[in-house]
Enzyme design. Structure first.
Site, PDB file in Angstrom:
ATOM      1  N   ASP A 180       0.880  -1.171   0.000  1.00  0.00           N
ATOM      2  CA  ASP A 180       0.000   0.000   0.000  1.00  0.00           C
ATOM      3  C   ASP A 180       0.918   1.222   0.000  1.00  0.00           C
ATOM      4  OD1 ASP A 180      -1.660   2.190   0.768  1.00  0.00           O
ATOM      5  OD2 ASP A 180      -3.115   0.770   1.567  1.00  0.00           O
ATOM      6  N   TYR A 229      -9.940  14.946  -7.184  1.00  0.00           N
ATOM      7  CA  TYR A 229      -9.015  14.033  -7.879  1.00  0.00           C
ATOM      8  C   TYR A 229      -7.928  14.843  -8.608  1.00  0.00           C
ATOM      9  CZ  TYR A 229      -7.367  11.011 -11.705  1.00  0.00           C
ATOM     10  OH  TYR A 229      -6.581  10.322 -12.597  1.00  0.00           O
TER      11      TYR A 229
HETATM   12  N1  LIG Z   1      -8.608   5.966 -15.997  1.00  0.00           N
HETATM   13  C1  LIG Z   1      -8.417   7.113 -16.635  1.00  0.00           C
HETATM   14  O1  LIG Z   1      -9.215   7.535 -17.486  1.00  0.00           O
HETATM   15  C2  LIG Z   1      -7.184   7.933 -16.341  1.00  0.00           C
HETATM   16  C3  LIG Z   1      -6.983   9.141 -17.036  1.00  0.00           C
HETATM   17  C4  LIG Z   1      -5.833   9.894 -16.790  1.00  0.00           C
HETATM   18  C5  LIG Z   1      -4.902   9.434 -15.861  1.00  0.00           C
HETATM   19  N2  LIG Z   1      -5.132   8.280 -15.189  1.00  0.00           N
HETATM   20  C6  LIG Z   1      -4.119   7.828 -14.216  1.00  0.00           C
HETATM   21  O2  LIG Z   1      -3.584   6.604 -14.718  1.00  0.00           O
HETATM   22  C7  LIG Z   1      -3.187   5.771 -13.637  1.00  0.00           C
HETATM   23  C8  LIG Z   1      -3.805   4.408 -13.765  1.00  0.00           C
HETATM   24  O3  LIG Z   1      -5.222   4.540 -13.740  1.00  0.00           O
HETATM   25  P1  LIG Z   1      -6.179   3.276 -13.924  1.00  0.00           P
HETATM   26  O4  LIG Z   1      -7.385   3.747 -14.635  1.00  0.00           O
HETATM   27  O5  LIG Z   1      -5.378   2.129 -14.464  1.00  0.00           O
HETATM   28  O6  LIG Z   1      -6.591   2.990 -12.408  1.00  0.00           O
HETATM   29  P2  LIG Z   1      -7.294   1.687 -11.801  1.00  0.00           P
HETATM   30  O7  LIG Z   1      -7.729   0.745 -12.865  1.00  0.00           O
HETATM   31  O8  LIG Z   1      -8.286   2.179 -10.808  1.00  0.00           O
HETATM   32  O9  LIG Z   1      -6.099   0.971 -11.013  1.00  0.00           O
HETATM   33  C9  LIG Z   1      -5.560   1.549  -9.862  1.00  0.00           C
HETATM   34  C10 LIG Z   1      -4.351   0.747  -9.444  1.00  0.00           C
HETATM   35  O10 LIG Z   1      -3.795   1.408  -8.287  1.00  0.00           O
HETATM   36  C11 LIG Z   1      -3.667   0.472  -7.251  1.00  0.00           C
HETATM   37  N3  LIG Z   1      -3.864   1.140  -5.971  1.00  0.00           N
HETATM   38  C12 LIG Z   1      -4.946   1.820  -5.561  1.00  0.00           C
HETATM   39  N4  LIG Z   1      -4.744   2.287  -4.306  1.00  0.00           N
HETATM   40  C13 LIG Z   1      -3.509   1.860  -3.930  1.00  0.00           C
HETATM   41  C14 LIG Z   1      -2.737   2.000  -2.767  1.00  0.00           C
HETATM   42  N5  LIG Z   1      -3.184   2.675  -1.695  1.00  0.00           N
HETATM   43  N6  LIG Z   1      -1.495   1.430  -2.712  1.00  0.00           N
HETATM   44  C15 LIG Z   1      -1.030   0.735  -3.783  1.00  0.00           C
HETATM   45  N7  LIG Z   1      -1.711   0.563  -4.928  1.00  0.00           N
HETATM   46  C16 LIG Z   1      -2.941   1.125  -4.992  1.00  0.00           C
HETATM   47  C17 LIG Z   1      -4.737  -0.578  -7.512  1.00  0.00           C
HETATM   48  O11 LIG Z   1      -4.390  -1.797  -6.845  1.00  0.00           O
HETATM   49  P3  LIG Z   1      -5.534  -2.846  -6.376  1.00  0.00           P
HETATM   50  O12 LIG Z   1      -6.027  -3.505  -7.627  1.00  0.00           O
HETATM   51  O13 LIG Z   1      -4.799  -3.786  -5.481  1.00  0.00           O
HETATM   52  O14 LIG Z   1      -6.578  -2.030  -5.677  1.00  0.00           O
HETATM   53  C18 LIG Z   1      -4.658  -0.691  -9.037  1.00  0.00           C
HETATM   54  O15 LIG Z   1      -3.583  -1.506  -9.406  1.00  0.00           O
HETATM   55  C19 LIG Z   1      -3.580   6.541 -12.366  1.00  0.00           C
HETATM   56  O16 LIG Z   1      -2.477   7.264 -11.907  1.00  0.00           O
HETATM   57  C20 LIG Z   1      -4.647   7.497 -12.843  1.00  0.00           C
HETATM   58  O17 LIG Z   1      -4.706   8.648 -12.020  1.00  0.00           O
HETATM   59  C21 LIG Z   1      -6.241   7.514 -15.403  1.00  0.00           C
END
Ligand SMILES: NC(=O)c1ccc[n+]([C@@H]2O[C@H](COP(=O)([O-])OP(=O)(O)OC[C@H]3O[C@@H](n4cnc5c(N)ncnc54)[C@H](OP(=O)(O)O)[C@@H]3O)[C@@H](O)[C@H]2O)c1
Length: 278
Positions: free
Chosen positions: A34, A123
């Protein structure tokens, strides 16, 4: 090269694990470490000793963050700062994944990397404050801002639209937010290239071209051969807890300066729909 990916179980993390095959990559989820636990982060990175750390872990639920700001800042800002401090201690390079939501959306031309941050949501604020902290701790870190991610292996906009379209004859979708849908496969490949090129500073990495969510939804149902009617509505009509920028298109100039190009979102959507059928 040894790389460690935080957030490997997420939408982007899964694509990074799939696409980044030429190096020794270790993926971590929240159950491994974490990122709010400073000591665990340090111990893990001491053990793994990566050349590059990719921080794709986040509390990425934009509306969830609005209702739970403590968690948003604890994970997205303070957790990121923990990883940066540990990266500095073990001498690793850091790539942090950030978002188009650090901008307020008042521009009408693509955002450049040096445009002022002015986030509208919790966010966005948590990501913007993380960027500032990371640049203080590790001035040579690489911050990759991306937007509107979609891909296989998790919840995303096209997946939701296709599931809804299968059961409804019409769907209302907002038509006053413009951005660049980005395929996790494409941004993962770009990120691996950025690490190999030893990139630093802020880089914008999205599929090229832009659209509204309404236009994106239309392309999704048409691409899937469905007849569902997509009706344009305003953000006001579809009120959500977190405000979103009306315009958050990111300029590709910083990526092109590093001789990396990404395909159009339409091309990316076609490949996603093909992948979904397999
Ligand atoms: N989704 C979008 O449209 C978007 C757009 C722009 C930027 N981003 C950025 O891109 C990145 C990836 O986004 P995503 O959409 O792939 O997110 P996601 O599918 O929600 O995945 C989040 C990941 O972060 C991990 N995580 C969450 N809380 C944590 C903690 N306290 N300690 C360690 N790991 C933790 C989760 O692990 P668990 O599975 O174990 O919970 C999961 O592997 C993020 O930085 C996000 O801000 C996303």
């Amino acid at each position: 090269m040894r790389a460690t990916i935080f957030g490997a179980s997420g939408l982007l993390g899964k694509a990074l694990m799939r696409e980044w095959s030429e190096d020794a990559v270790t993926g971590l989820s929240s159950s491994d470490v974490d990122i709010r636990d400073e000591m665990r982060v340090h111990i893990k990175l001491q053990e793994l000793r990566p050349d590059w750390i990719v921080l794709a872990a986040a509390y990425a639920d934009v509306d969830g963050c609005e209702g739970n700001p403590e968690k948003a800042f604890a994970v997205n800002r303070d957790g990121a700062a923990n990883v940066a401090a540990a990266a500095k201690q073990v001498g690793a390079r850091l790539m942090f994944v950030s978002s188009d939501y650090v901008f307020d959306g008042t521009k009408t031309s693509p955002y450049e990397t040096d445009d002022a941050r002015n986030p509208r949501s919790i966010y966005g604020k948590s990501k913007a404050e993380a960027e500032i902290k990371l640049l203080e701790t590790l001035p040579a870190c690489c911050i990759v801002r991306t937007s509107w991610l979609f891909g296989s292996g998790g919840k995303c906009f096209p997946d939701t639209i296709l599931k809804l379209a299968a059961n409804r004859s019409a769907l209302d979708v907002v038509n006053d937010q413009r951005g660049s849908p980005t395929y996790t496969t494409d941004v993962a490949q770009a990120m691996a290239q950025l690490c190999r090129k030893n990139a630093s500073g802020i880089v914008h990495a999205t599929n090229t071209g832009d659209c509204t969510w309404f236009e994106f939804a239309q392309a999704i149902v048409r691409g899937a051969g469905l007849g569902t009617e997509i009706r344009p509505v305003s953000s006001q009509q579809m009120a959500r807890p977190a405000p979103r920028p009306a315009y958050s298109v990111l300029s590709p100039a910083s990526l092109r300066a590093l001789e990396i190009t990404m395909p159009s979102w339409q091309d990316a959507l076609r490949r996603y729909l093909q992948e979904r059928q397999i």
